[in-house]
Design a protein around this motif. Structure first.
Motif, PDB file in Angstrom:
ATOM      1  N   ARG A  95      61.267  37.569  -2.521  1.00 38.91           N
ATOM      2  CA  ARG A  95      62.686  37.242  -2.735  1.00 38.91           C
ATOM      3  C   ARG A  95      63.511  37.501  -1.482  1.00 38.91           C
ATOM      4  NH1 ARG A  95      62.103  40.370  -7.573  1.00 38.91           N
ATOM      5  NH2 ARG A  95      61.626  39.041  -9.361  1.00 38.91           N
ATOM      6  N   GLU A  96      63.154  38.535  -0.750  1.00 43.27           N
ATOM      7  CA  GLU A  96      63.963  38.917   0.411  1.00 43.27           C
ATOM      8  C   GLU A  96      63.518  38.238   1.696  1.00 43.27           C
ATOM      9  OE1 GLU A  96      64.650  43.019   0.940  1.00 43.27           O
ATOM     10  OE2 GLU A  96      65.160  43.386  -1.160  1.00 43.27           O
ATOM     11  N   THR A  97      62.412  37.503   1.643  1.00 45.17           N
ATOM     12  CA  THR A  97      61.902  36.891   2.865  1.00 45.17           C
ATOM     13  C   THR A  97      61.753  35.392   2.704  1.00 45.17           C
ATOM     14  OG1 THR A  97      59.637  37.424   2.160  1.00 45.17           O
ATOM     15  CG2 THR A  97      60.736  38.998   3.597  1.00 45.17           C
ATOM     16  N   ILE A  98      60.603  34.963   2.231  1.00 50.08           N
ATOM     17  CA  ILE A  98      60.309  33.536   2.213  1.00 50.08           C
ATOM     18  C   ILE A  98      61.258  32.760   1.316  1.00 50.08           C
ATOM     19  CG2 ILE A  98      58.617  33.571   0.322  1.00 50.08           C
ATOM     20  CD1 ILE A  98      56.881  31.732   2.147  1.00 50.08           C
ATOM     21  N   ALA A  99      61.754  33.391   0.244  1.00 46.03           N
ATOM     22  CA  ALA A  99      62.696  32.695  -0.642  1.00 46.03           C
ATOM     23  C   ALA A  99      64.048  32.467   0.022  1.00 46.03           C
ATOM     24  CB  ALA A  99      62.874  33.490  -1.941  1.00 46.03           C
ATOM     25  N   LYS A 100      64.364  33.242   1.050  1.00 46.26           N
ATOM     26  CA  LYS A 100      65.625  33.071   1.771  1.00 46.26           C
ATOM     27  C   LYS A 100      65.493  32.154   2.984  1.00 46.26           C
ATOM     28  CE  LYS A 100      67.820  37.421   0.419  1.00 46.26           C
ATOM     29  NZ  LYS A 100      68.466  38.664   0.907  1.00 46.26           N
ATOM     30  N   GLY A 101      64.265  31.783   3.298  1.00 47.71           N
ATOM     31  CA  GLY A 101      64.064  30.885   4.434  1.00 47.71           C
ATOM     32  C   GLY A 101      63.776  31.619   5.722  1.00 47.71           C
ATOM     33  N   GLY A 102      63.532  30.827   6.746  1.00 43.44           N
ATOM     34  CA  GLY A 102      63.095  31.366   8.015  1.00 43.44           C
ATOM     35  C   GLY A 102      64.067  32.294   8.698  1.00 43.44           C
ATOM     36  N   THR A 110      49.893  27.438  14.266  1.00 44.65           N
ATOM     37  CA  THR A 110      51.156  28.141  14.057  1.00 44.65           C
ATOM     38  C   THR A 110      51.814  27.623  12.790  1.00 44.65           C
ATOM     39  OG1 THR A 110      51.494  28.464  16.428  1.00 44.65           O
ATOM     40  CG2 THR A 110      53.428  28.686  15.007  1.00 44.65           C
ATOM     41  N   VAL A 111      52.144  28.531  11.889  1.00 44.89           N
ATOM     42  CA  VAL A 111      52.927  28.203  10.697  1.00 44.89           C
ATOM     43  C   VAL A 111      54.389  28.351  11.072  1.00 44.89           C
ATOM     44  CG1 VAL A 111      53.469  28.849   8.324  1.00 44.89           C
ATOM     45  CG2 VAL A 111      51.097  28.948   9.148  1.00 44.89           C
ATOM     46  N   ARG A 112      55.156  27.273  10.882  1.00 45.11           N
ATOM     47  CA  ARG A 112      56.560  27.251  11.297  1.00 45.11           C
ATOM     48  C   ARG A 112      57.443  27.089  10.060  1.00 45.11           C
ATOM     49  NH1 ARG A 112      56.141  26.640  16.798  1.00 45.11           N
ATOM     50  NH2 ARG A 112      54.218  25.633  17.533  1.00 45.11           N
ATOM     51  N   ILE A 113      58.039  28.176   9.641  1.00 43.24           N
ATOM     52  CA  ILE A 113      58.895  28.176   8.451  1.00 43.24           C
ATOM     53  C   ILE A 113      60.300  27.785   8.866  1.00 43.24           C
ATOM     54  CG2 ILE A 113      59.817  29.601   6.583  1.00 43.24           C
ATOM     55  CD1 ILE A 113      57.261  31.305   6.858  1.00 43.24           C
ATOM     56  N   ASN A 114      60.850  26.760   8.199  1.00 40.59           N
ATOM     57  CA  ASN A 114      62.185  26.287   8.583  1.00 40.59           C
ATOM     58  C   ASN A 114      63.248  27.325   8.271  1.00 40.59           C
ATOM     59  OD1 ASN A 114      61.464  25.077   5.762  1.00 40.59           O
ATOM     60  ND2 ASN A 114      63.712  25.157   5.799  1.00 40.59           N
ATOM     61  N   ASP A 115      64.376  27.244   8.971  1.00 40.54           N
ATOM     62  CA  ASP A 115      65.413  28.274   8.883  1.00 40.54           C
ATOM     63  C   ASP A 115      66.060  28.356   7.506  1.00 40.54           C
ATOM     64  OD1 ASP A 115      64.976  28.984  11.478  1.00 40.54           O
ATOM     65  OD2 ASP A 115      66.710  27.938  12.299  1.00 40.54           O
ATOM     66  N   GLY A 116      66.308  27.243   6.863  1.00 41.89           N
ATOM     67  CA  GLY A 116      67.046  27.232   5.604  1.00 41.89           C
ATOM     68  C   GLY A 116      66.210  27.666   4.415  1.00 41.89           C
ATOM     69  N   ALA A 117      66.894  27.881   3.278  1.00 44.65           N
ATOM     70  CA  ALA A 117      66.228  28.372   2.076  1.00 44.65           C
ATOM     71  C   ALA A 117      65.368  27.304   1.402  1.00 44.65           C
ATOM     72  CB  ALA A 117      67.261  28.906   1.089  1.00 44.65           C
ATOM     73  N   LEU A 118      65.711  26.027   1.553  1.00 47.56           N
ATOM     74  CA  LEU A 118      64.896  24.956   0.984  1.00 47.56           C
ATOM     75  C   LEU A 118      63.611  24.840   1.804  1.00 47.56           C
ATOM     76  CD1 LEU A 118      64.721  22.659  -1.106  1.00 47.56           C
ATOM     77  CD2 LEU A 118      65.678  21.150   0.646  1.00 47.56           C
ATOM     78  N   THR A 122      68.861  48.928  22.123  1.00 47.09           N
ATOM     79  CA  THR A 122      67.565  48.362  22.502  1.00 47.09           C
ATOM     80  C   THR A 122      67.240  47.217  21.555  1.00 47.09           C
ATOM     81  OG1 THR A 122      66.771  50.482  23.315  1.00 47.09           O
ATOM     82  CG2 THR A 122      65.107  48.831  22.770  1.00 47.09           C
ATOM     83  N   PRO A 123      67.053  46.018  22.070  1.00 43.47           N
ATOM     84  CA  PRO A 123      66.839  44.875  21.175  1.00 43.47           C
ATOM     85  C   PRO A 123      65.473  44.916  20.509  1.00 43.47           C
ATOM     86  CG  PRO A 123      66.571  44.204  23.457  1.00 43.47           C
ATOM     87  CD  PRO A 123      67.052  45.627  23.494  1.00 43.47           C
ATOM     88  N   LEU A 124      65.393  44.254  19.372  1.00 38.12           N
ATOM     89  CA  LEU A 124      64.110  44.028  18.718  1.00 38.12           C
ATOM     90  C   LEU A 124      63.612  42.658  19.157  1.00 38.12           C
ATOM     91  CD1 LEU A 124      64.965  45.339  15.139  1.00 38.12           C
ATOM     92  CD2 LEU A 124      63.642  46.512  16.900  1.00 38.12           C
ATOM     93  N   ALA A 125      62.441  42.619  19.760  1.00 35.63           N
ATOM     94  CA  ALA A 125      61.934  41.376  20.334  1.00 35.63           C
ATOM     95  C   ALA A 125      61.303  40.503  19.258  1.00 35.63           C
ATOM     96  CB  ALA A 125      60.904  41.688  21.418  1.00 35.63           C
ATOM     97  N   GLY A 126      61.344  39.202  19.478  1.00 28.95           N
ATOM     98  CA  GLY A 126      60.714  38.281  18.548  1.00 28.95           C
ATOM     99  C   GLY A 126      61.140  36.858  18.794  1.00 28.95           C
ATOM    100  N   PRO A 127      60.483  35.903  18.127  1.00 33.10           N
ATOM    101  CA  PRO A 127      60.787  34.489  18.333  1.00 33.10           C
ATOM    102  C   PRO A 127      62.130  34.099  17.727  1.00 33.10           C
ATOM    103  CG  PRO A 127      59.215  34.742  16.556  1.00 33.10           C
ATOM    104  CD  PRO A 127      59.389  36.107  17.162  1.00 33.10           C
ATOM    105  N   GLU A 128      62.661  32.964  18.181  1.00 35.99           N
ATOM    106  CA  GLU A 128      63.936  32.465  17.661  1.00 35.99           C
ATOM    107  C   GLU A 128      63.813  31.949  16.240  1.00 35.99           C
ATOM    108  OE1 GLU A 128      65.686  29.619  20.248  1.00 35.99           O
ATOM    109  OE2 GLU A 128      65.696  30.950  22.003  1.00 35.99           O
ATOM    110  N   HIS A 129      62.622  31.567  15.844  1.00 38.11           N
ATOM    111  CA  HIS A 129      62.390  31.039  14.500  1.00 38.11           C
ATOM    112  C   HIS A 129      61.214  31.773  13.874  1.00 38.11           C
ATOM    113  CE1 HIS A 129      65.206  27.787  15.358  1.00 38.11           C
ATOM    114  NE2 HIS A 129      64.583  27.634  16.517  1.00 38.11           N
ATOM    115  N   ALA A 130      61.014  31.538  12.585  1.00 39.06           N
ATOM    116  CA  ALA A 130      59.941  32.212  11.847  1.00 39.06           C
ATOM    117  C   ALA A 130      58.623  31.494  12.090  1.00 39.06           C
ATOM    118  CB  ALA A 130      60.275  32.254  10.362  1.00 39.06           C
TER     119      ALA A 130
END
Length: 418
Positions: free
Chosen positions: A186-193, A105-113, A83-91
């Motif tokens: 460290r495990e979320t926003i520091a790793k990027g979206g 909408t706050v749009r956090i980019n995919d990469g760590a920078l 059963t999939p976990l639903a959610g957007p393609e990006h953060a």
């Protein structure tokens, strides 16, 4: 020096996510596992059930995981959850102010920078790059309160950090532990979206986590025994020697590990001199039997009302309030009407209140304060064959699904190492 122990079997009290995680990890390693729970169904605080008032299957709470939660991924892979976990393609995190009807909408980019904080269209409206820089001061391992480390004000704090941390910690962020917050960051926003994409169990927590685990264990001869409450633990020397499930003490074999995956107030009643968190925070949820309107965000943060997060499911609308001690003793219909007014304002609904249900968890999580964090015990105990599992043990994370699953993995590793 005591002789080394080799466990070939394990008895687990508690079939919430921590107990199921431990059971799966041990069974994969070839350990014979027996697991029991005092409730009528498995899942603990992450349970789903058919509500006759709504005529729908609902979760006791709107629990959220993130795409970067490694224990969630490991557990679901181990039990073959499809059963999939639903959610957007990006953060992407959408919010709305109910008093002004403004939505952003706050749009956090995919990469760590984190270049998103330099893009006005991606960050909180009215915020500046400088508003986000104090976050770095929360990444140290020095314990304290958040409001002693950074200023808790301004648009970036009030319109993003405070609501997100409140949901993660279930404690007023200002008084919350900086160590727990640092581990989250460290495990979320520091790793990027890529690590921060919100994921919601759809159609239910049971389908995403509990049912696949129960089926997996049952296929391997480790079906969960329900309605079986552990009443007493017998100790002798450095070992647990017996367990009383209500029909007298049953001996614990020399090659048997005992894992208590029960709430902290139950564990302290069973284990002598055990220190554990003893201050808790509530969560209140409201469920309404109305399909989500077309175009409604799957998850919407709310300001200016009582509800804090609104979740749009195909068959219902649900809201959640964290650290909800102020609400738990209010009349249920009063809460329902208050929540429904917030939903109507957020989604431009002009309709009478549909069939509803209010779910209150008075002791949903331990308070994520420095004082309570210091009371969390380790998974190992002074008894060689006794281990503790649960999101209230010293996982380094607040009381979350990810923390519960990691605690189960930890006790399995400890048992196997001995």
């Amino acid at each position: 020096m005591a002789d080394a122990l080799t466990f070939t079997r394990a008895t687990i009290a508690g079939a919430g996510l921590a107990g199921l995680s431990a059971a799966v990890a041990l069974r994969k390693a070839g350990i014979v596992v027996s697991i029991a729970d005092s409730a009528a169904q498995a899942g603990g605080r992450c349970r789903s059930y058919h509500d006759p008032q709504l005529g729908l299957t609902i979760d006791n709470g709107n629990h959220l995981v993130l795409s970067g939660n490694p224990a969630v991924a490991r557990f679901r892979s181990a039990v073959g959850a499809t059963t999939p976990l639903a959610g957007p393609e990006h953060a992407d995190f959408t919010f709305q102010d109910l008093t002004t009807a403004k939505r952003w909408t706050v749009r956090i980019n995919d990469g760590a920078l984190p270049w998103w904080i330099a893009a006005p269209a991606r960050r909180v409206p009215g915020s500046r790059i400088a508003d986000y820089l104090p976050l770095a001061r929360l990444l140290s391992n020095r314990e304290g309160r958040i409001d002693q480390r950074i200023a808790t004000g301004g648009p970036a704090w009030s319109k993003l950090l405070e609501p997100v941390l409140l949901a993660a910690l279930n404690t007023a962020p200002g008084e919350s532990s900086t160590m727990l917050t640092a581990n989250i960051l460290r495990e979320t926003i520091a790793k990027g979206g890529r690590a921060m994409r919100p994921r919601i169990a759809e159609p239910s927590l049971a389908a995403a986590f509990i049912d696949p685990a129960l089926a997996w264990l049952d296929e391997r001869g480790s079906a969960v025994a329900l309605g079986r409450r552990l009443r007493t633990v017998a100790f002798e020397g450095d070992r647990v020697t017996g367990l009383d499930w209500g029909a007298g003490v049953e001996p614990v074999a020399a090659d048997e590990a005992v894992i208590l995956a029960v709430p902290p107030w139950v564990a302290t009643s069973l284990v002598p001199d055990l220190q554990a968190p003893d201050d808790f925070r509530a969560i209140v949820n409201g469920h309404f039997a109305l399909p989500a309107p077309a175009g409604a965000p799957a998850m919407l943060g709310l300001f200016g009302g009582t509800a804090e997060w609104l979740f749009a499911f195909p068959d219902r609308l649900s809201v959640t309030v964290s650290a909800a001690e102020r609400l738990v003793d209010l009349d249920r219909e009063t809460l329902a009407r208050t929540f429904w007014a917030d939903i109507c304002a957020a989604l431009a609904i002009d309709a009478p209140m549909p069939t509803w249900q209010i779910v209150k968890e008075k002791r949903a999580t331990f308070a994520a304060t420095p004082e309570q964090n210091a009371k969390r015990p380790s998974a190992a105990t002074r008894w060689r064959n006794l281990f503790l599992a649960g999101d209230w043990t010293d996982t380094g994370l607040p009381a979350t699904i990810e923390g519960a699953l990691r605690s189960g993995e930890t006790v399995a590793r400890l048992a196997l190492a001995r």
